[in-house]
Design a protein around this motif. Structure first.
Motif, PDB file in Angstrom:
ATOM      1  N   PRO A   1      -5.087   1.503 -15.850  1.00 11.28           N
ATOM      2  CA  PRO A   1      -4.029   0.534 -16.167  1.00 11.28           C
ATOM      3  C   PRO A   1      -3.745   0.428 -17.661  1.00 11.28           C
ATOM      4  O   PRO A   1      -2.583   0.391 -18.075  1.00 11.28           O
ATOM      5  N   MET A   2      -4.799   0.394 -18.484  1.00 12.45           N
ATOM      6  CA  MET A   2      -4.594   0.250 -19.928  1.00 12.45           C
ATOM      7  C   MET A   2      -3.905   1.476 -20.514  1.00 12.45           C
ATOM      8  O   MET A   2      -2.991   1.366 -21.342  1.00 12.45           O
ATOM      9  N   MET A   3      -4.330   2.683 -20.102  1.00 13.18           N
ATOM     10  CA  MET A   3      -3.709   3.890 -20.640  1.00 13.18           C
ATOM     11  C   MET A   3      -2.247   3.978 -20.221  1.00 13.18           C
ATOM     12  O   MET A   3      -1.383   4.404 -21.013  1.00 13.18           O
ATOM     13  N   ALA A   4      -1.952   3.591 -18.991  1.00 12.43           N
ATOM     14  CA  ALA A   4      -0.559   3.611 -18.524  1.00 12.43           C
ATOM     15  C   ALA A   4       0.295   2.635 -19.323  1.00 12.43           C
ATOM     16  O   ALA A   4       1.433   2.956 -19.716  1.00 12.43           O
ATOM     17  N   LYS A   5      -0.242   1.454 -19.587  1.00  7.56           N
ATOM     18  CA  LYS A   5       0.510   0.456 -20.361  1.00  7.56           C
ATOM     19  C   LYS A   5       0.719   0.915 -21.798  1.00  7.56           C
ATOM     20  O   LYS A   5       1.766   0.642 -22.394  1.00  7.56           O
ATOM     21  N   LEU A   6      -0.256   1.620 -22.350  1.00  7.91           N
ATOM     22  CA  LEU A   6      -0.103   2.152 -23.705  1.00  7.91           C
ATOM     23  C   LEU A   6       0.997   3.203 -23.756  1.00  7.91           C
ATOM     24  O   LEU A   6       1.876   3.157 -24.625  1.00  7.91           O
TER      25      LEU A   6
ATOM     26  N   LEU B   1       0.846  -1.194   0.000  1.00  2.12           N
ATOM     27  CA  LEU B   1       0.000   0.000   0.000  1.00  2.12           C
ATOM     28  C   LEU B   1       0.880   1.241   0.000  1.00  2.12           C
ATOM     29  O   LEU B   1       1.907   1.286   0.675  1.00  2.12           O
ATOM     30  N   ILE B   2       0.457   2.250  -0.758  1.00  2.00           N
ATOM     31  CA  ILE B   2       1.205   3.508  -0.856  1.00  2.00           C
ATOM     32  C   ILE B   2       0.321   4.639  -0.325  1.00  2.00           C
ATOM     33  O   ILE B   2      -0.840   4.787  -0.725  1.00  2.00           O
ATOM     34  N   LEU B   3       0.896   5.462   0.567  1.00  2.38           N
ATOM     35  CA  LEU B   3       0.181   6.602   1.143  1.00  2.38           C
ATOM     36  C   LEU B   3       0.945   7.864   0.771  1.00  2.38           C
ATOM     37  O   LEU B   3       2.094   8.060   1.192  1.00  2.38           O
ATOM     38  N   ASP B   4       0.312   8.745  -0.047  1.00  2.00           N
ATOM     39  CA  ASP B   4       1.034   9.933  -0.504  1.00  2.00           C
ATOM     40  C   ASP B   4       0.862  11.096   0.464  1.00  2.00           C
ATOM     41  O   ASP B   4       0.168  10.987   1.486  1.00  2.00           O
ATOM     42  N   ASP B   5       1.470  12.238   0.137  1.00  2.00           N
ATOM     43  CA  ASP B   5       1.446  13.398   1.027  1.00  2.00           C
ATOM     44  C   ASP B   5       0.069  14.046   1.121  1.00  2.00           C
ATOM     45  O   ASP B   5      -0.173  14.872   2.008  1.00  2.00           O
ATOM     46  N   SER B   6      -0.822  13.718   0.198  1.00  2.00           N
ATOM     47  CA  SER B   6      -2.184  14.257   0.240  1.00  2.00           C
ATOM     48  C   SER B   6      -3.148  13.301   0.937  1.00  2.00           C
ATOM     49  O   SER B   6      -4.370  13.448   0.815  1.00  2.00           O
TER      50      SER B   6
ATOM     51  N   TYR C   1      -1.589   0.484  -8.646  1.00  2.00           N
ATOM     52  CA  TYR C   1      -2.362   1.616  -9.163  1.00  2.00           C
ATOM     53  C   TYR C   1      -1.598   2.927  -9.006  1.00  2.00           C
ATOM     54  O   TYR C   1      -1.690   3.822  -9.848  1.00  2.00           O
ATOM     55  N   HIS C   2      -0.826   3.037  -7.942  1.00  2.00           N
ATOM     56  CA  HIS C   2       0.015   4.228  -7.797  1.00  2.00           C
ATOM     57  C   HIS C   2       1.083   4.241  -8.880  1.00  2.00           C
ATOM     58  O   HIS C   2       1.395   5.293  -9.462  1.00  2.00           O
ATOM     59  N   ALA C   3       1.634   3.055  -9.184  1.00  2.00           N
ATOM     60  CA  ALA C   3       2.647   2.966 -10.231  1.00  2.00           C
ATOM     61  C   ALA C   3       2.055   3.337 -11.591  1.00  2.00           C
ATOM     62  O   ALA C   3       2.683   4.059 -12.371  1.00  2.00           O
ATOM     63  N   TYR C   4       0.839   2.857 -11.883  1.00  2.00           N
ATOM     64  CA  TYR C   4       0.179   3.212 -13.136  1.00  2.00           C
ATOM     65  C   TYR C   4       0.003   4.730 -13.236  1.00  2.00           C
ATOM     66  O   TYR C   4       0.241   5.343 -14.282  1.00  2.00           O
TER      67      TYR C   4
END
Length: 617
Positions: A282-287, A101-106, A114-117
């Motif tokens: 995910p699809m747009m990131a992979k593209l 799990l990733i928790l950002d500054d916001s 999903y954060h990576a995408y």
């Protein structure tokens, strides 16, 4: 911890897994994980803890239904305490770390992938948005005059603006409603790019999210090429082959990855994607990850449509839907004299987002000024409920109609005539090809899947009505004329979520039933019904599932009660599926409430590409 009926089994299972990884009983972590899973399943990219705690209702509803969460999580706890507790765990990390799990500054909580995408997509968009490369600008603008009608004094030729932006930037988004000429514009852009390339070869790929959308784009491209004022050589190099994004990227059997990626980029100089609003994160990131550095990416879509069925609202985030975006002063300096835009179109502040790569086509070539569908879609998109209802009830606007929602016990009687009128032509077709064409003449769209006015009720009602007239024989699961929609991705068969087909006898002496689907190349493909992946009968479908489709006539059914699923975007998307006639059944007060509500999908993409202190710049 006891089973919590407020959450799905998937959320329960993943939260239990995270708890085991953490190695201690931490209710704050378990609750956050469950809520995050639920959010992703509902189309959100992340969980906004600030908003969640501020509004409180969702958490409190879950807590009231839960019997296993600690007392300290009940009213009185704060987001600060929650975030501090999460940051002490070994399963939650900051951006850039490798944690589940990733928790950002916001205070947005993500699943790692999903954060990576989101990062990949934001970086790719910003990098391409900042480039401005063109030689022979004067020559380019002369060529624009060959392809586009002269600009009327006092008006902006937005198609011409779109072509100029796409020709001078490696990333461009062309948005606009149905009938605004997105496909016509992009064909002219491709011809311009081929002319600019001169003797250098230019490899172009055309893609769409679904097979049906790909087939529609192919038809539109073929038609638009016939009107181009260019040489036969240029025409020959504008492709007509359109692939789904899955086929473009190259599916890998039993894997969510694709053959083409950062290490094995796509072999194209230009990639055009139609119906971009349907493309999930995910699809747009992979593209974007699979694009070679020199390639241009052109996205076509309607930013005001519903977002993708899966997670994210990518096109809306890129276009900052709901806000006005202007062009930068840098754009004014580079292209101002050629764009012919009013001074107020340009922003005095330096933009860090992709604003200079965006254009919205505004002139409608399908509907004239008197068209009810065109005027209704504008009113709905603006949230003008009174104006929209007035149009629907005006007998002078014959292409849009309103019917007060009948009682649920009378729906069968009221629906019979519309079902018979709409579906009889395709069921009386003499071939599968004819049936598929005629099936697109009419569709019942539902706002919801369940309920008396939802897909789960309307589809069996339609079957009963058609069977009573002898048009179908649904005695078994397989029958002639059964329309089907694929509900999962089957990479081996090349069938994907949203693809629509029909069961129809083949030409053999046995007249064996086959499942026929339109091919992006305009042909039919078929397979044995027993080989079909998960699918539904589709005499009615949800507005979400109808994206990428067009029908001559649409019957849009709204529920008799209010629900947060009813939004301005849903009504707009349903209306704009119709080419010649739309009829809406509902209650006026529910319709008005829907137009005041906008889709809200939680993600960090909009902030990542638009905020001034952009971390990716």
């Amino acid at each position: 911890m006891k089973t919590d009926a407020a959450f799905s089994s998937i959320s329960e299972g993943f939260a239990s897994f995270i708890g085991r990884l953490e190695g201690r009983d931490l209710p704050q972590l378990i609750l956050a994980t469950k809520l995050l899973c639920e959010a992703v399943n509902n189309g959100h990219v992340c969980l906004d803890l600030d908003t969640l705690v501020r509004e409180g209702s969702q958490v409190q509803d879950k807590l009231q239904e839960s019997s296993g969460l600690a007392e300290e999580l009940r009213p009185g706890w704060s987001v600060t305490e929650w975030v501090e507790q999460l940051r002490t765990t070994k399963v939650v990390g900051p951006p850039g770390s490798f944690h589940p799990l990733i928790l950002d500054d916001s205070n947005r909580l993500y699943l790692y992938r999903y954060h990576a995408y989101e990062q990949v997509l934001a970086q790719g968009i910003l990098a391409r948005s900042k480039e401005f490369k063109v030689t022979g600008l004067a020559s380019l603008t002369d060529k624009l005059d060959d392809y586009f009608e002269p600009t009327v004094e006092g008006e902006t030729n937005w198609q011409k603006v779109a072509a100029l932006l796409a020709a001078t930037r490696p990333f461009c988004v062309i948005s606009g409603g149905p009938g605004t000429g997105k496909t016509t514009t992009v064909v002219k852009i491709l011809a311009l790019l081929l002319e600019m390339a001169a003797d250098q070869p230019l490899s172009i790929a055309l893609a769409a999210p679904t097979g049906k959308a790909a087939a529609r784009l192919k038809t539109a491209i073929t038609k638009a090429k016939g009107d181009l004022p260019c040489s036969e050589g240029i025409l020959a190099n504008i492709p007509e082959d359109v692939r789904t994004l899955h086929r473009l990227l190259g599916t890998v059997r039993n894997s969510p990855t694709f053959r083409h990626n950062a290490k094995n980029p796509l072999p194209y100089d230009v990639v055009v994607v139609d119906e971009a609003s349907m493309v999930d994160l995910p699809m747009m990131a992979k593209l974007v990850l699979a694009l070679p550095d020199h390639a241009r990416l052109i996205l076509l879509g309607d930013k005001n449509q519903l977002s993708s069925v899966e997670a994210g609202a990518v096109l809306g985030d890129i276009c900052q839907t709901g806000t006005e975006t202007g062009y930068s002063m840098e754009m004014l300096e580079n292209l101002g004299p050629f764009l012919g835009l009013a001074d107020e179109t340009f922003s005095l502040a330096k933009e860090t987002g992709p604003g200079d790569s965006l254009v919205t086509l505004q002139k409608n070539y399908r509907f004239d000024a008197a068209s009810g569908i065109g005027r209704l879609s504008i009113a709905v998109n603006a949230g003008h409920d009174k104006g929209a209802l007035s149009l629907l009830e005006d007998s002078a606007t014959a292409d849009v109609n309103w019917l007060e929602c009948p009682p649920s016990d009378q729906i069968m009687d009221v629906l019979t005539e519309r079902i018979l009128e709409g579906f009889t032509p395709y069921l009386e077709a003499t071939s599968a090809a004819e049936a598929l064409v005629k099936f697109n003449h009419f569709m019942v769209l539902c706002a919801l899947r369940n309920g008396p006015f939802g897909v789960s009720s309307i589809t069996p009602l339609a079957e009963q009505i058609l069977a009573k007239r002898g048009l179908i024989q649904p005695g078994s699961r397989w029958y002639k004329g059964r329309p089907i929609m694929i509900t999962t991705n089957d990479y081996n068969l090349g069938l994907f979520n949203g693809d629509t087909g029909i069961l129809w006898p083949d030409d053999s002496p046995e007249k064996s039933l086959r499942a026929y689907f339109p091919d992006p190349n305009g042909q039919l493909r078929s397979l044995a019904p027993s080989r079909l992946p998960a699918h539904d009968t589709v005499f009615a479908t949800t507005v979400h599932k109808s994206q990428g489709s067009e029908f001559d006539q649409v019957l849009l059914l709204l529920p008799s009660h209010d629900t947060r699923a009813l939004t301005r975007e849903l009504i707009y998307t349903g209306i704009t599926r119709a080419k010649s006639e739309v009829e809406i059944w509902g209650k006026k007060e529910i319709f008005s409430l829907a137009l005041q509500r906008r889709v809200q999908r939680t993600s960090g993409l909009r902030d990542a590409i638009w905020r001034v202190d952009n971390v990716y710049t």
